[in-house]
Design a protein around this motif. Structure first.
Motif, PDB file in Angstrom:
ATOM      1  N   PHE A 112      23.888 -38.130 -38.490  1.00  0.00           N
ATOM      2  CA  PHE A 112      24.316 -39.282 -39.277  1.00  0.00           C
ATOM      3  C   PHE A 112      25.749 -39.605 -38.864  1.00  0.00           C
ATOM      4  O   PHE A 112      26.636 -38.749 -38.962  1.00  0.00           O
ATOM      5  CB  PHE A 112      24.268 -38.980 -40.777  1.00  0.00           C
ATOM      6  CG  PHE A 112      22.863 -38.858 -41.308  1.00  0.00           C
ATOM      7  CD1 PHE A 112      22.270 -39.938 -41.948  1.00  0.00           C
ATOM      8  CD2 PHE A 112      22.145 -37.682 -41.155  1.00  0.00           C
ATOM      9  CE1 PHE A 112      20.976 -39.833 -42.445  1.00  0.00           C
ATOM     10  CE2 PHE A 112      20.850 -37.574 -41.641  1.00  0.00           C
ATOM     11  CZ  PHE A 112      20.266 -38.654 -42.295  1.00  0.00           C
TER      12      PHE A 112
ATOM     13  N   ASP B 267      25.641 -41.565 -52.763  1.00  0.00           N
ATOM     14  CA  ASP B 267      24.456 -42.013 -53.491  1.00  0.00           C
ATOM     15  C   ASP B 267      24.527 -41.423 -54.899  1.00  0.00           C
ATOM     16  O   ASP B 267      24.472 -40.206 -55.077  1.00  0.00           O
ATOM     17  CB  ASP B 267      23.183 -41.539 -52.775  1.00  0.00           C
ATOM     18  CG  ASP B 267      21.918 -42.104 -53.396  1.00  0.00           C
ATOM     19  OD1 ASP B 267      21.696 -41.872 -54.608  1.00  0.00           O
ATOM     20  OD2 ASP B 267      21.140 -42.770 -52.683  1.00  0.00           O
TER      21      ASP B 267
ATOM     22  N   ASP C 123      18.145 -37.192 -45.368  1.00  0.00           N
ATOM     23  CA  ASP C 123      19.159 -37.935 -46.125  1.00  0.00           C
ATOM     24  C   ASP C 123      19.651 -37.117 -47.316  1.00  0.00           C
ATOM     25  O   ASP C 123      20.859 -37.024 -47.562  1.00  0.00           O
ATOM     26  CB  ASP C 123      18.547 -39.256 -46.610  1.00  0.00           C
ATOM     27  CG  ASP C 123      19.516 -40.047 -47.470  1.00  0.00           C
ATOM     28  OD1 ASP C 123      20.535 -40.523 -46.941  1.00  0.00           O
ATOM     29  OD2 ASP C 123      19.256 -40.185 -48.687  1.00  0.00           O
TER      30      ASP C 123
ATOM     31  N   ASP D 290      21.767 -34.188 -46.161  1.00  0.00           N
ATOM     32  CA  ASP D 290      23.086 -34.632 -45.711  1.00  0.00           C
ATOM     33  C   ASP D 290      23.999 -34.926 -46.905  1.00  0.00           C
ATOM     34  O   ASP D 290      25.185 -34.560 -46.896  1.00  0.00           O
ATOM     35  CB  ASP D 290      22.938 -35.888 -44.850  1.00  0.00           C
ATOM     36  CG  ASP D 290      24.270 -36.371 -44.308  1.00  0.00           C
ATOM     37  OD1 ASP D 290      24.875 -35.655 -43.499  1.00  0.00           O
ATOM     38  OD2 ASP D 290      24.706 -37.465 -44.714  1.00  0.00           O
ATOM     39  N   HIS D 291      23.465 -35.568 -47.938  1.00  0.00           N
ATOM     40  CA  HIS D 291      24.262 -35.832 -49.130  1.00  0.00           C
ATOM     41  C   HIS D 291      24.703 -34.528 -49.794  1.00  0.00           C
ATOM     42  O   HIS D 291      25.871 -34.386 -50.198  1.00  0.00           O
ATOM     43  CB  HIS D 291      23.452 -36.662 -50.126  1.00  0.00           C
ATOM     44  CG  HIS D 291      23.474 -38.136 -49.841  1.00  0.00           C
ATOM     45  ND1 HIS D 291      24.622 -38.885 -49.843  1.00  0.00           N
ATOM     46  CD2 HIS D 291      22.469 -38.996 -49.550  1.00  0.00           C
ATOM     47  CE1 HIS D 291      24.329 -40.143 -49.566  1.00  0.00           C
ATOM     48  NE2 HIS D 291      23.025 -40.240 -49.387  1.00  0.00           N
TER      49      HIS D 291
END
Length: 331
Positions: free
Chosen positions: A8, A16, A55, A58-59
Motif C-alpha cells: 500500500f 478508516d 486492507d 494494514d489498518h
C-alpha cells in the motif's frame, strides 16, 4: 518459486473509522474482517475477500504503530512519519481515550494499580466489554493519573493540556483521577443506582468547592487534595442543628441561591430542616479517613434513606444529582 506481496503506497495516512473502532474494541484482524463482511462491505465496493483482509491488516498495523504516540498525544502532532491532517489527529486522540462509562463506574474509587488491572477479567464479564478494551481503557486511566498526580492547578485543565482532550472528556477524566486520589467508596450495593455521570458531577462539585485548588487558588494546589483543615472546620456546622435563628438564616441563604435553578425546589424548601440536619451530621463526621471514604454511603443511608424513626425525606432525594450546569457530553 513465486511469492505474493501486498503493498500500500500513499502520502496521507488513511484512517478508516470503522476499522479503528474494531481495533479499539479489541478485535483481532480475522474478527474485524468477519464483521466487515457481515456489514456488506463487499457488496458496496465490489472488491474481494483477500483485498478486504489486506486492507484490514494494514489498518491494524498502522494503528499499532500509532499507539505509542497516542500515549502522549502532543507527540502525535510533532511527529513527521505519519501525514495525518489535524482533524483526523483529533479524532484519533478522542477515540483512543473514549471509555465505556460502565467500566469507569466499576473502577471509580479503586486504586489504579497492577493489582486492579489483574482483576479486569471479572470486570470485563460484568460490563460486557472485551478484556483487551478493558485493559486499554484502564491503562489510559492510569496513564492520565500518573501524569497529573504531582501537578499543581485544576485537574481538568492539566489533563486537557497534556492529552489534548476536549473539555467535557477532560472533566470526566478529572473525575476519575479525583476518585482515585480520594478513594471514596462507590462499590457498595446501595450506591449502584448512581451512574458514572452522577458521580462525575459530584466530583466536579467537590473539586470546585472543597479542594486546595478551590480553597486556596493562590497556592495552585492539585484539585485532588481535600485539606484536613477544611474537613475539621465542617464540625463547626453543628451549631446549625440547635440554633433556630441560624437555621432560619441558613435556609434563607440556601433557598435564595437555589430558587429557580432546580426542579425540586418546592420539595427541598418544605423539607429543609430534616435535610439540613442530616447533611450537617454527615459533614461534621468527616474528620476521620474512614468517614471521608464512606461519604457517599452516608449520604445515601442518612440523607436519602434516613434511619427508622427519623423524619423521611421526599422522594426526590432518591434520584441522582443532575450534571453541573454548562456541561455537555462528548461524542
Amino acid at each position: 518459486m513465486t511469492s505474493d506481496l501486498d503493498i500500500f503506497v500513499g502520502n496521507t495516512t488513511l484512517i478508516d473509522e470503522e476499522v479503528l473502532q474494531l481495533w479499539l474494541d479489541g478485535h483481532s484482524v480475522s474478527e474485524a474482517v468477519a464483521r466487515r463482511l457481515r456489514g456488506g462491505l463487499l457488496d458496496h465496493t465490489g472488491s474481494s475477500v483477500q483485498v478486504l483482509q489486506s486492507d484490514t491488516r494494514d489498518h491494524f498495523r498502522t494503528f499499532q504503530m500509532l499507539e505509542r504516540l497516542l500515549h502522549a498525544p502532543p507527540r502525535l502532532l510533532q511527529q513527521l512519519l505519519f501525514q495525518i491532517p489535524p482533524p483526523r489527529q483529533a479524532l484519533l486522540v478522542q477515540r483512543y481515550y473514549a471509555f465505556d462509562e460502565a467500566l469507569a463506574r466499576e473502577l471509580l474509587g479503586k486504586k489504579l494499580s497492577k493489582g486492579t488491572r489483574k482483576d479486569l477479567d471479572e470486570v470485563s464479564a460484568r460490563v460486557g466489554v472485551s478484556i483487551k478494551s478493558c485493559r486499554r481503557q484502564f491503562d489510559n486511566f492510569r496513564r492520565v493519573f500518573k501524569a497529573v498526580e504531582e501537578l499543581r492547578g485544576p485537574l481538568a485543565e492539566n489533563i486537557q493540556q497534556l492529552f489534548l482532550l476536549p473539555p467535557p472528556m477532560a472533566r470526566d477524566y478529572a473525575a476519575i483521577v479525583f476518585f482515585a486520589f480520594s478513594r471514596f467508596e462507590t462499590g457498595k450495593r446501595r450506591l449502584q443506582f448512581l451512574s458514572f455521570g452522577d458521580l462525575a458531577a459530584c466530583a466536579q462539585e467537590l473539586m470546585d468547592r472543597w479542594t486546595l485548588g478551590a480553597l486556596a487558588p493562590e497556592a495552585a494546589e492539585p484539585d485532588g487534595d481535600v485539606p484536613k483543615s477544611f474537613l475539621q472546620d465542617l464540625k463547626e456546622l453543628k451549631v446549625l442543628v440547635g440554633d433556630k435563628d441560624l437555621l432560619d438564616m441558613h435556609k434563607s441563604l440556601v433557598c435564595t441561591a437555589l430558587r429557580g435553578k432546580i426542579s425540586v425546589y418546592n420539595e427541598m424548601e418544605a423539607n429543609f430542616k430534616p435535610l439540613s440536619r442530616a447533611l450537617v451530621n454527615v459533614g461534621a463526621k468527616l474528620t476521620h479517613a474512614r468517614d471521608v471514604r464512606d461519604f457517599f454511603v452516608d449520604l445515601v443511608e442518612k440523607v436519602r434513606d434516613p434511619p427508622h424513626g427519623d423524619t423521611p425525606l421526599p422522594p426526590l432525594w432518591g434520584h441522582p444529582l443532575p450534571p453541573p450546569m454548562g456541561t455537555a457530553p462528548y461524542g
